[in-house]
Design an enzyme around this catalytic site. Sequence first.
Site, mmCIF file in Angstrom:
data_model
loop_
_atom_site.group_PDB
_atom_site.id
_atom_site.type_symbol
_atom_site.label_atom_id
_atom_site.label_comp_id
_atom_site.label_asym_id
_atom_site.label_seq_id
_atom_site.Cartn_x
_atom_site.Cartn_y
_atom_site.Cartn_z
ATOM 1 N N SER A 201 0.805 -1.225 0.000
ATOM 2 C CA SER A 201 0.000 0.000 0.000
ATOM 3 C C SER A 201 0.838 1.276 0.000
ATOM 4 C CB SER A 201 -0.970 0.006 1.183
ATOM 5 O OG SER A 201 -0.290 -0.214 2.399
ATOM 6 N N HIS A 254 1.252 4.818 4.299
ATOM 7 C CA HIS A 254 0.360 5.456 3.324
ATOM 8 C C HIS A 254 0.733 6.916 3.111
ATOM 9 C CE1 HIS A 254 -3.059 2.348 4.226
ATOM 10 N NE2 HIS A 254 -1.963 1.800 3.732
#
Length: 276
Positions: A201, A254
Amino acid sequence: MLMITSFANPRVAQAFVDYMATQGIILTIQQHTQSDVWLADESQAGRVRAELARFLENPADPRYLAASWQSGQTNSGLRYQRFPFFATLRHNAGPFTWAILLICIAVFILQNLLGDQPVMIWLAWPYDPSLQFEAWRYFSHAFMHFSLMHILFNLLWWWYLGGAVEKRIGSGKLVVITVISALLSGFVQHQFSGPWFGGLSGVVYALMGYVWLRGERDPQSGIYLQRGLILFSLVWLIAGWFDVFGMAIANGAHVAGLATGLAMAFVDTLHGRKRA
């Protein structure tokens, strides 16, 4: 080969290809979700793009119709894939995109066969000073996923965004984005939660940031991300910080990934903006 443009209407694509053939330039069409027009001789790209600009101004000009008649083709010249879904999967991603995707799947299978812990011992961010020279650990954490939803979500975005970057800009650029974002997002997440984390991610968020800003600042690159999708990614990012989903989310990775992608896109488009 160089992809020149894509047309939603295959007949319009064929008209342009026919006209360029009368000018001594051979283009080919690959039909997937749209009609992609490809040029084999990249030295002719400047002329083709100039003709494309004129074509788009008035595709109904009689000279284009005349070119289609001159080509002597009574069919569209298009070859449709028997299985268009699988053709789209294959053609919308390059070799590096597929390599990372397959590695992630293989690691996920190993995690389910052996358990997460044995795999993490080999692939996790260095969790002991004695491991700091095992260089692969600074990147291999991105290959591990801990649920089916986790891997499906990441690999779908990886295929969509990574494939676009690799097809339009090149494998080298995707490799650089992947390596830098995996390293930086992993470092930040390690500061937040320690070494026991994993997932692609951080790289995916880097690609989101890169594709969106590169598309906004350099439309000629041929990559873009709809603003609705970048808004969705930001909402997902904020929701993760407030633990809306009730599950462990690598928020540090992230944020670091997104910032990395935005920074790389800004640098890559800086010189072009200055020239403009």
